[in-house]
Scaffold this active site. Sequence first.
Site, PDB file in Angstrom:
ATOM      1  N   HIS A 119       1.029  -1.155  -0.147  1.00  0.00           N
ATOM      2  CA  HIS A 119       0.365   0.377  -0.025  1.00  0.00           C
ATOM      3  C   HIS A 119       1.172   1.551  -0.366  1.00  0.00           C
ATOM      4  CE1 HIS A 119      -4.185   2.027   0.816  1.00  0.00           C
ATOM      5  NE2 HIS A 119      -3.011   3.196   1.637  1.00  0.00           N
ATOM      6  N   GLU A 155      -9.841  -9.833   6.908  1.00  0.00           N
ATOM      7  CA  GLU A 155     -11.050  -8.709   6.707  1.00  0.00           C
ATOM      8  C   GLU A 155     -11.024  -7.472   6.824  1.00  0.00           C
ATOM      9  OE1 GLU A 155     -10.380 -11.650   8.124  1.00  0.00           O
ATOM     10  OE2 GLU A 155     -11.852 -13.382   7.616  1.00  0.00           O
TER      11      GLU A 155
HETATM   12  C1  GAR Z   1       1.131   0.865  -6.116  1.00  0.00           C
HETATM   13  O1  GAR Z   1       1.444   2.430  -5.782  1.00  0.00           O
HETATM   14  C2  GAR Z   1       0.977   0.387  -5.187  1.00  0.00           C
HETATM   15  O2  GAR Z   1       1.304   0.596  -3.613  1.00  0.00           O
HETATM   16  C3  GAR Z   1      -1.178   0.201  -4.819  1.00  0.00           C
HETATM   17  O3  GAR Z   1      -0.890   1.023  -6.210  1.00  0.00           O
HETATM   18  C4  GAR Z   1       0.289   0.905  -7.295  1.00  0.00           C
HETATM   19  C5  GAR Z   1      -0.004  -0.787  -8.638  1.00  0.00           C
HETATM   20  O4  GAR Z   1       1.144   0.208  -8.994  1.00  0.00           O
HETATM   21  N1  GAR Z   1      -1.815   0.218  -4.221  1.00  0.00           N
HETATM   22  C6  GAR Z   1      -2.593   0.301  -4.071  1.00  0.00           C
HETATM   23  O5  GAR Z   1      -3.101   1.744  -4.310  1.00  0.00           O
HETATM   24  C7  GAR Z   1      -3.422  -0.823  -2.914  1.00  0.00           C
HETATM   25  N2  GAR Z   1      -4.396   0.115  -2.305  1.00  0.00           N
HETATM   26  P1  GAR Z   1       1.848  -0.635  -9.858  1.00  0.00           P
HETATM   27  O6  GAR Z   1       0.058  -1.591 -10.811  1.00  0.00           O
HETATM   28  O7  GAR Z   1       2.465  -0.262 -11.170  1.00  0.00           O
HETATM   29  O8  GAR Z   1       2.712  -1.718  -9.453  1.00  0.00           O
END
Ligand code: GAR
Length: 222
Positions: A119, A155
Amino acid sequence: MEEDIHTNSSVPRIAVLVSGRGSNLEALIHAVKTQQLRAEIALVISSKSSARALDIAKAAGIPCEIVSPAQYPSRKEEGLKIVELLQTCGAQLAVTAGYSRIFDPCVIEAFRLKIINIHPSLLPAFAGSMAPGPQKRALESGVKISGCTTHFITEDTDAGPIIAQRAVPVMNDDTVETLADRILEAEHQLLPESVQMALDGRVTVEGNKTIVTSERSVYAGS
Ligand code: GAR
């Protein structure tokens, strides 16, 4: 002869769930190739057929499956398919890397403390939304430090036991994009490291916390 990353049967198998760009998947693939991550990426599951992450997986010769919500009558059916795929590919651990779906509880039950999420914030701050939401909220809140967190999925969304965190500074002139890029660079290091720690058995969960043993003390047997 260079060994194909998905035919090495002597290392633990993992699966990666994605929905978009796939840069964290790319970091995991790179870590496997450079042996910083001693694992085989046995399967990539995407919730979107258009995800760039699928191109990255295919280019690396990794089997791919699409499990999109539109294909299933309910979240439960979608979850059961994911469980079936994870079990069939022999994954010990699953990783959600930019995966935009919330799991049905059946997935979490079947892979209790075996799914790692990344995250883009220092949880519990700015939980509960997809990038670039957390980075935008960090900027708006005026925090001077943000970063990324790896944690086991439970969860409670973005609230499972934290494995590791990496902090980055928030600069005066940051935009959402520049902050997101700085955090992403940290993500690309933190995620493979966290997966390796979990595969090494170095992450013990106590309640909603983890105790992470250092590499040295594991090898020293203490
Ligand atoms: C990343 O920044 C990841 O931490 C975030 O989405 C992006 C995906 O980038 N995840 C979230 O926001 C989860 N809540 P990527 O597809 O280039 O790995």
